[in-house]
Design a protein around this motif. Sequence first.
Motif, PDB file in Angstrom:
ATOM      1  N   PHE A 215       9.238  -8.183  -5.429  1.00 38.92           N
ATOM      2  CA  PHE A 215       8.838  -7.265  -6.496  1.00 38.92           C
ATOM      3  C   PHE A 215       9.909  -6.200  -6.744  1.00 38.92           C
ATOM      4  CE2 PHE A 215       4.654  -9.043  -5.616  1.00 38.92           C
ATOM      5  CZ  PHE A 215       3.967  -8.923  -6.805  1.00 38.92           C
ATOM      6  N   ALA A 216      11.017  -6.247  -5.986  1.00 38.67           N
ATOM      7  CA  ALA A 216      12.077  -5.229  -6.080  1.00 38.67           C
ATOM      8  C   ALA A 216      11.500  -3.826  -5.916  1.00 38.67           C
ATOM      9  CB  ALA A 216      12.842  -5.361  -7.405  1.00 38.67           C
ATOM     10  N   LEU A 217      10.665  -3.662  -4.885  1.00 36.07           N
ATOM     11  CA  LEU A 217      10.050  -2.364  -4.605  1.00 36.07           C
ATOM     12  C   LEU A 217      10.461  -1.895  -3.213  1.00 36.07           C
ATOM     13  CD1 LEU A 217       6.411  -2.892  -5.919  1.00 36.07           C
ATOM     14  CD2 LEU A 217       8.086  -1.236  -6.781  1.00 36.07           C
ATOM     15  N   PRO A 218      10.563  -0.573  -2.994  1.00 33.75           N
ATOM     16  CA  PRO A 218      10.851  -0.076  -1.649  1.00 33.75           C
ATOM     17  C   PRO A 218       9.670  -0.317  -0.708  1.00 33.75           C
ATOM     18  CG  PRO A 218      10.608   1.747  -3.214  1.00 33.75           C
ATOM     19  CD  PRO A 218      10.451   0.493  -3.995  1.00 33.75           C
ATOM     20  N   ILE A 219       9.967  -0.379   0.579  1.00 36.16           N
ATOM     21  CA  ILE A 219       8.916  -0.550   1.580  1.00 36.16           C
ATOM     22  C   ILE A 219       9.211   0.363   2.762  1.00 36.16           C
ATOM     23  CG2 ILE A 219      10.128  -2.572   2.531  1.00 36.16           C
ATOM     24  CD1 ILE A 219       7.358  -3.607   3.462  1.00 36.16           C
ATOM     25  N   ASP A 220       8.175   0.971   3.297  1.00 34.05           N
ATOM     26  CA  ASP A 220       8.331   1.829   4.480  1.00 34.05           C
ATOM     27  C   ASP A 220       6.952   1.981   5.136  1.00 34.05           C
ATOM     28  OD1 ASP A 220       9.451   3.460   6.389  1.00 34.05           O
ATOM     29  OD2 ASP A 220      10.411   4.805   4.933  1.00 34.05           O
ATOM     30  N   VAL A 221       6.940   2.602   6.310  1.00 33.77           N
ATOM     31  CA  VAL A 221       5.673   2.920   6.953  1.00 33.77           C
ATOM     32  C   VAL A 221       4.900   3.855   6.029  1.00 33.77           C
ATOM     33  CG1 VAL A 221       4.594   4.116   8.883  1.00 33.77           C
ATOM     34  CG2 VAL A 221       6.549   2.593   9.284  1.00 33.77           C
TER      35      VAL A 221
ATOM     36  N   ARG B 211       4.116  -0.971   7.635  1.00 37.32           N
ATOM     37  CA  ARG B 211       5.103  -1.046   6.541  1.00 37.32           C
ATOM     38  C   ARG B 211       4.428  -1.708   5.332  1.00 37.32           C
ATOM     39  NH1 ARG B 211      10.411  -0.582   7.366  1.00 37.32           N
ATOM     40  NH2 ARG B 211      10.961  -2.277   5.948  1.00 37.32           N
ATOM     41  N   ILE B 212       4.327  -0.963   4.246  1.00 31.26           N
ATOM     42  CA  ILE B 212       3.608  -1.437   3.058  1.00 31.26           C
ATOM     43  C   ILE B 212       4.482  -1.147   1.834  1.00 31.26           C
ATOM     44  CG2 ILE B 212       1.504  -1.146   1.661  1.00 31.26           C
ATOM     45  CD1 ILE B 212       0.796  -2.186   4.415  1.00 31.26           C
ATOM     46  N   PRO B 213       4.646  -2.132   0.954  1.00 29.82           N
ATOM     47  CA  PRO B 213       5.456  -1.872  -0.247  1.00 29.82           C
ATOM     48  C   PRO B 213       4.838  -0.765  -1.108  1.00 29.82           C
ATOM     49  CG  PRO B 213       5.080  -4.220   0.035  1.00 29.82           C
ATOM     50  CD  PRO B 213       4.192  -3.526   1.012  1.00 29.82           C
ATOM     51  N   GLU B 214       5.680  -0.015  -1.784  1.00 26.87           N
ATOM     52  CA  GLU B 214       5.244   1.089  -2.640  1.00 26.87           C
ATOM     53  C   GLU B 214       4.266   0.581  -3.706  1.00 26.87           C
ATOM     54  OE1 GLU B 214       8.384   4.022  -3.481  1.00 26.87           O
ATOM     55  OE2 GLU B 214       7.765   3.806  -5.582  1.00 26.87           O
ATOM     56  N   GLY B 215       3.165   1.280  -3.845  1.00 29.85           N
ATOM     57  CA  GLY B 215       2.213   0.941  -4.907  1.00 29.85           C
ATOM     58  C   GLY B 215       1.177  -0.097  -4.529  1.00 29.85           C
ATOM     59  N   ALA B 216       1.279  -0.674  -3.329  1.00 32.53           N
ATOM     60  CA  ALA B 216       0.309  -1.704  -2.927  1.00 32.53           C
ATOM     61  C   ALA B 216      -1.011  -1.056  -2.505  1.00 32.53           C
ATOM     62  CB  ALA B 216       0.872  -2.530  -1.776  1.00 32.53           C
ATOM     63  N   THR B 217      -2.087  -1.816  -2.652  1.00 30.80           N
ATOM     64  CA  THR B 217      -3.420  -1.409  -2.181  1.00 30.80           C
ATOM     65  C   THR B 217      -3.695  -2.107  -0.852  1.00 30.80           C
ATOM     66  OG1 THR B 217      -4.091  -1.435  -4.496  1.00 30.80           O
ATOM     67  CG2 THR B 217      -5.852  -1.330  -2.853  1.00 30.80           C
TER      68      THR B 217
END
Lengths: 242, 242
Positions: free
Chosen positions: B88-94, B122-128
């Motif tokens: 998804f070309a999104l950042p991911i972090d804790v 670690r969850i991609p930005e914007g995920a539920t």
Amino acid sequence: MANPTAAMLVIGDEILSGRTRDANMHFLAGELTKHGIRLAEVRIVPDIHDRIVTALNALRDGHDTVFTSGGIGPTHDDITADAVAAAFALPIDVREDARALMADHCARTGRTLNEARLRMARIPEGATLIDNPISAAPGFTLGNVHVMAGVPSVFQAMVASVLPAITGGAPLLSQTLRVDRPEGDVATALGDLAARFPELSIGSYPFQQNGAFGTNVVIRGGDSGRVDAAMGQLCALFGVRT
Amino acid sequence: MANPTAAMLVIGDEILSGRTRDANMHFLAGELTKHGIRLAEVRIVPDIHDRIVTALNALRDGHDTVFTSGGIGPTHDDITADAVAAAFALPIDVREDARALMADHCARTGRTLNEARLRMARIPEGATLIDNPISAAPGFTLGNVHVMAGVPSVFQAMVASVLPAITGGAPLLSQTLRVDRPEGDVATALGDLAARFPELSIGSYPFQQNGAFGTNVVIRGGDSGRVDAAMGQLCALFGVRT
């Protein structure tokens, strides 16, 4: 030397609807591993011509060998042979050698070689037949693609007849250690171990038994000395199996 | 109205090596069918970043919903969350909400929230987040992709929590008739029947029992009247089940 790769294409609405639990993939995976061939991808598609053609062309371009399962029976939803011919842009028709197999089987079993059964003698031009010792209707090999039946007993017999002729690699060895600690406790040490053995695949599979959490660690690779060395370090880490 | 479609991406070397027989696909297939969603494709890929990204992008473009299974644990080979973020070309972090779930679970079970367990936050930005009632580490939903655990009990719990929010279609009905004749004897009549009911899927599955060959005929569709009508004609053809 890298091991050769294979892909599998499973064809059948009955798998995707949940009616049938596929058994052929698990069987083939085990046989290929023993044979030193790495199963690198599996796709499951419905009984739709274009979907079969597209998936088959993607898989046969990307892998040394492709195995298909399903869709070579006598009924209207058995469209695999025609789809394979289309993927290779080759003509397909009833072929005399396949017809002879079907005629012989019908004679022996008291059946009629009707139009439906003749469908099973439709073979793309240039293909080699794969023997079906159970119900006669042959599979076939075309290029790097082996087209086989979906009925597990027939699929397994066809795999047995096809595999010896395929060039395998060094057998893929595997050793498993059961560690009675949850995955989160052993993960960092496993990551470090994997970094020290980049040529091996070190897999970690959590389980739960009698309320306790544990981890099966599987070390896979082609070089028995390296697999042994990694297992030695793993045992030293977790104080077991000397 | 056509039923919505779904695809599944199974991630895991252990399936492709034959070590583990996948159970999640068969489970999901059955649940989707009950929910009126047509499972249209399954792919199984190894724990390799690029292979996961490529397969996921192909599947999420082609289907209404995608379900993934596997690779969201704490070890070095659990790379699914990062691969989904990359797709998804999104950042991911804790993420704090996921970290809080893990911290709470560790406190309750007397475990340490170490670096490995934090990987599972670690969850991609914007995920539920998708709830994990069994071992806390959450799945997540990003766009039309639901990312779930490979451990069957956790996978099943996650499916149960995700499915009610997905728009299904009319339930896919199915009726089965067992015909005690070999497939080659009934194939022509079945083909004619299928041609009279082009909106239904009429599948034919041979079996062997006590040395005799038979055929299970499965009629599937969304319109119960049409399924009943086709089954009526099928029974008339083979003289059973009035």
